[in-house]
Design a protein around this motif. Sequence first.
Motif, mmCIF file in Angstrom:
data_model
loop_
_atom_site.group_PDB
_atom_site.id
_atom_site.type_symbol
_atom_site.label_atom_id
_atom_site.label_comp_id
_atom_site.label_asym_id
_atom_site.label_seq_id
_atom_site.Cartn_x
_atom_site.Cartn_y
_atom_site.Cartn_z
ATOM 1 N N GLY A 287 6.807 -8.653 10.459
ATOM 2 C CA GLY A 287 6.572 -8.775 9.030
ATOM 3 C C GLY A 287 7.681 -8.125 8.225
ATOM 4 N N SER A 288 7.449 -8.031 6.946
ATOM 5 C CA SER A 288 8.450 -7.466 6.048
ATOM 6 C C SER A 288 7.752 -6.638 4.985
ATOM 7 N N LEU A 289 8.542 -5.797 4.315
ATOM 8 C CA LEU A 289 8.010 -4.934 3.275
ATOM 9 C C LEU A 289 8.059 -5.646 1.935
ATOM 10 N N GLN A 290 7.049 -5.413 1.125
ATOM 11 C CA GLN A 290 7.015 -6.042 -0.179
ATOM 12 C C GLN A 290 8.008 -5.369 -1.119
ATOM 13 N N LYS A 291 8.362 -6.085 -2.172
ATOM 14 C CA LYS A 291 9.288 -5.551 -3.163
ATOM 15 C C LYS A 291 8.665 -4.341 -3.856
ATOM 16 N N GLY A 292 9.450 -3.290 -3.975
ATOM 17 C CA GLY A 292 8.956 -2.074 -4.616
ATOM 18 C C GLY A 292 8.233 -1.139 -3.688
ATOM 19 N N PHE A 293 8.364 -1.363 -2.359
ATOM 20 C CA PHE A 293 7.684 -0.504 -1.388
ATOM 21 C C PHE A 293 8.185 0.931 -1.525
ATOM 22 N N CYS A 294 7.276 1.873 -1.680
ATOM 23 C CA CYS A 294 7.584 3.306 -1.819
ATOM 24 C C CYS A 294 8.523 3.584 -2.997
ATOM 25 N N SER A 295 8.426 2.781 -4.034
ATOM 26 C CA SER A 295 9.327 2.955 -5.176
ATOM 27 C C SER A 295 9.116 4.302 -5.861
ATOM 28 N N HIS A 296 7.864 4.779 -5.891
ATOM 29 C CA HIS A 296 7.590 6.073 -6.525
ATOM 30 C C HIS A 296 8.211 7.214 -5.719
ATOM 31 N N THR A 297 8.185 7.091 -4.400
ATOM 32 C CA THR A 297 8.804 8.124 -3.567
ATOM 33 C C THR A 297 10.307 8.171 -3.786
ATOM 34 N N TYR A 298 10.933 7.007 -3.799
ATOM 35 C CA TYR A 298 12.378 6.953 -4.030
ATOM 36 C C TYR A 298 12.728 7.484 -5.424
#
Length: 342
Positions: A287-298
């Motif tokens: 599978g793949s990660l959705q757009k914005g995955f862990c955006s708050h962490t970054y």
Amino acid sequence: MAQTTSIIRTDRWNLNPTAAARVLLSQTVEVSLGVCRHLMGILLTHWPSIGGLSSQKRVLAVEKLIHQTAKNPNPKYRQFDQTFYKFPSYYRRAAIVFAAGQVSSYMTRYREWQSGTRQRRDAKPPVLNPNSGCYPTLYKGQCYKLHGYDRIDIKVFNGTDWVWTTIEITSLRERHTVDSNKLLSPSLIFNEQKKACHLSVPFECHPPQREGEGRVVSVDLGINTTATVAVVNFDGTVTYREFIHPARDIDEVAAAAGTCVQRNGDRRDKRLKSVSKRASKTMGLGGSLQKGFCSHTYRKCRNINRQIGQIVSKRIVQIAQQFNADAIVFENLKGWNLHSAG
């Protein structure tokens, strides 16, 4: 008398518009972007004839193509005045200068690509981006009026006409307080998605050249330690040394505030390490990660890095002022690869 040199420095003046004013600012930036897109196509078409002109003559040539006046009753692109009705002349000229710069950059990169100057043999040709950040430049008296440094009147577009609106200035720096600094035309930066609303204010600064004492501050940027600072005299004598590493201090402050990290841990690295764990749980075996995955962490990690950089740079300047240094010297980081450095 000491000679002075001219340098350009930019300050950020934060604005606090009302809900109604935010709508007006958004419409103003949107119509300015539309003007820039329109002008880029015209400039690209006529670049062989106007590309070699000076900036002032280029503006006049483009205005002759798009703007109807008594002396120019039949411009070639009459739809410009119809599409952007009552568009202020100062905004129009600023947009022409910006669009010409974008087209000039594109033509230069395209000629280099055609001549074979490429990073890779299979590199694709450059593309002219018509949606680049074209923010309106404000000219004093015509586009903005300052009321002290607390409020500012800006000419904005309300959908049918150009009107004045008053906006509060909430914070600014100190360059406007220096008498020798000259305030140049600011730009209105407004982006609803990025929550940006401020003025980018350039200043022409004339710092006096003083007699040096033969002392410099050398800065060695490290990996385990953020920066090592040494004050060196003209004969090579090291008179002061300091290791600047504020990351641990920031972590201790965060731990004292009640965040769920250990007191002496590195919360930035822990957050980044948690991303890989969450990614493996989310993706599984495929599978793949959705757009914005862990955006708050970054985002939090970027803010931590920015805070560390501000603390380190401020301390370096304080050391230079304390020892009346002539210059601050950094190591040459050319060819340094951030990813290979760990």
